[in-house]
Motif scaffolding. Structure first.
Motif, PDB file in Angstrom:
ATOM      1  N   ILE A  99       0.876  -1.170   0.000  1.00 24.35           N
ATOM      2  CA  ILE A  99       0.000   0.000   0.000  1.00 24.35           C
ATOM      3  C   ILE A  99       0.911   1.217   0.000  1.00 24.35           C
ATOM      4  O   ILE A  99       1.662   1.431   0.960  1.00 24.35           O
ATOM      5  N   ALA A 100       0.840   2.019  -1.055  1.00 23.52           N
ATOM      6  CA  ALA A 100       1.748   3.154  -1.210  1.00 23.52           C
ATOM      7  C   ALA A 100       1.494   4.246  -0.179  1.00 23.52           C
ATOM      8  O   ALA A 100       2.434   4.862   0.321  1.00 23.52           O
ATOM      9  N   SER A 101       0.252   4.480   0.157  1.00 22.73           N
ATOM     10  CA  SER A 101      -0.092   5.568   1.070  1.00 22.73           C
ATOM     11  C   SER A 101      -1.309   5.161   1.888  1.00 22.73           C
ATOM     12  O   SER A 101      -2.445   5.488   1.529  1.00 22.73           O
ATOM     13  N   PRO A 102      -1.098   4.431   2.977  1.00 24.13           N
ATOM     14  CA  PRO A 102      -2.228   3.928   3.759  1.00 24.13           C
ATOM     15  C   PRO A 102      -3.100   5.058   4.309  1.00 24.13           C
ATOM     16  O   PRO A 102      -2.600   6.069   4.781  1.00 24.13           O
ATOM     17  N   GLU A 103      -4.396   4.864   4.239  1.00 23.81           N
ATOM     18  CA  GLU A 103      -5.381   5.794   4.768  1.00 23.81           C
ATOM     19  C   GLU A 103      -5.351   5.738   6.300  1.00 23.81           C
ATOM     20  O   GLU A 103      -4.894   4.763   6.878  1.00 23.81           O
ATOM     21  N   GLU A 104      -5.823   6.747   6.964  1.00 21.34           N
ATOM     22  CA  GLU A 104      -5.744   6.862   8.426  1.00 21.34           C
ATOM     23  C   GLU A 104      -6.354   5.653   9.150  1.00 21.34           C
ATOM     24  O   GLU A 104      -5.759   5.130  10.094  1.00 21.34           O
ATOM     25  N   ASP A 105      -7.525   5.202   8.720  1.00 19.79           N
ATOM     26  CA  ASP A 105      -8.137   4.045   9.376  1.00 19.79           C
ATOM     27  C   ASP A 105      -7.356   2.763   9.104  1.00 19.79           C
ATOM     28  O   ASP A 105      -7.286   1.879   9.953  1.00 19.79           O
ATOM     29  N   THR A 106      -6.753   2.672   7.932  1.00 21.81           N
ATOM     30  CA  THR A 106      -5.897   1.518   7.632  1.00 21.81           C
ATOM     31  C   THR A 106      -4.685   1.524   8.551  1.00 21.81           C
ATOM     32  O   THR A 106      -4.273   0.474   9.056  1.00 21.81           O
ATOM     33  N   GLU A 107      -4.131   2.713   8.790  1.00 21.80           N
ATOM     34  CA  GLU A 107      -2.992   2.837   9.714  1.00 21.80           C
ATOM     35  C   GLU A 107      -3.356   2.285  11.088  1.00 21.80           C
ATOM     36  O   GLU A 107      -2.552   1.592  11.715  1.00 21.80           O
ATOM     37  N   LYS A 108      -4.547   2.567  11.569  1.00 16.09           N
ATOM     38  CA  LYS A 108      -4.981   2.059  12.880  1.00 16.09           C
ATOM     39  C   LYS A 108      -5.000   0.534  12.878  1.00 16.09           C
ATOM     40  O   LYS A 108      -4.563  -0.100  13.834  1.00 16.09           O
ATOM     41  N   MET A 109      -5.503  -0.045  11.814  1.00 17.19           N
ATOM     42  CA  MET A 109      -5.583  -1.507  11.729  1.00 17.19           C
ATOM     43  C   MET A 109      -4.193  -2.142  11.632  1.00 17.19           C
ATOM     44  O   MET A 109      -3.971  -3.241  12.134  1.00 17.19           O
ATOM     45  N   LEU A 110      -3.260  -1.446  11.004  1.00 17.75           N
ATOM     46  CA  LEU A 110      -1.908  -1.975  10.875  1.00 17.75           C
ATOM     47  C   LEU A 110      -1.198  -2.074  12.222  1.00 17.75           C
ATOM     48  O   LEU A 110      -0.236  -2.823  12.369  1.00 17.75           O
ATOM     49  N   LYS A 111      -1.652  -1.347  13.214  1.00 15.46           N
ATOM     50  CA  LYS A 111      -1.048  -1.370  14.549  1.00 15.46           C
ATOM     51  C   LYS A 111      -1.485  -2.585  15.364  1.00 15.46           C
ATOM     52  O   LYS A 111      -0.866  -2.919  16.369  1.00 15.46           O
ATOM     53  N   LEU A 112      -2.553  -3.248  14.954  1.00 15.91           N
ATOM     54  CA  LEU A 112      -3.052  -4.404  15.694  1.00 15.91           C
ATOM     55  C   LEU A 112      -2.089  -5.583  15.566  1.00 15.91           C
ATOM     56  O   LEU A 112      -1.479  -5.796  14.520  1.00 15.91           O
ATOM     57  N   SER A 113      -1.997  -6.357  16.639  1.00 10.03           N
ATOM     58  CA  SER A 113      -1.147  -7.549  16.600  1.00 10.03           C
ATOM     59  C   SER A 113      -1.705  -8.593  17.551  1.00 10.03           C
ATOM     60  O   SER A 113      -2.068  -8.291  18.670  1.00 10.03           O
ATOM     61  N   GLY A 114      -1.772  -9.817  17.079  1.00  3.42           N
ATOM     62  CA  GLY A 114      -2.224 -10.930  17.904  1.00  3.42           C
ATOM     63  C   GLY A 114      -1.074 -11.687  18.540  1.00  3.42           C
ATOM     64  O   GLY A 114      -1.288 -12.685  19.212  1.00  3.42           O
TER      65      GLY A 114
END
Length: 104
Positions: free
Chosen positions: A85-100
């Protein structure tokens, strides 16, 4: 919006470490926390854990890192999927921070 992100899902934690190392050596990227997923058919798989590696950097560096990581993972247990993803959207950025990884 932040740096580009490259995502690669691989089979197994050892494969994830080897792939992440290859990606970081191939390009000027950083990695975020790994994420994990145990698929519903895990018992039928030779490696029952899927691990996601997230590379951050410029889009060209992210692409190079994902490609190097993919090649290394294919030598080991295998690759599930890749995406950049070249330029992740703000809500996508939030999801990228999740980790199981910190969950049992």
């Amino acid at each position: 919006m932040g740096d580009a992100v490259g995502i690669i899902e691989v089979f197994g934690l050892a494969t994830a470490f080897a792939a992440a190392d290859a990606g970081c050596k191939a390009a000027n990227v950083t990695i975020e926390n790994f994420d994990k997923n145990k698929p519903a058919n895990a018992d039928a798989l030779s490696v029952p854990l899927i691990v996601m590696i997230k590379f951050r950097g410029s889009i060209s560096d992210v692409r190079a890192a994902v490609e190097a990581a993919k090649q290394r993972a294919l030598e080991l247990a295998g690759v599930v999927a890749t995406h950049e993803i070249a330029s992740p959207e703000e809500d996508t950025e939030k999801m990228l921070k999740l980790s199981g990884m910190d969950k049992v």
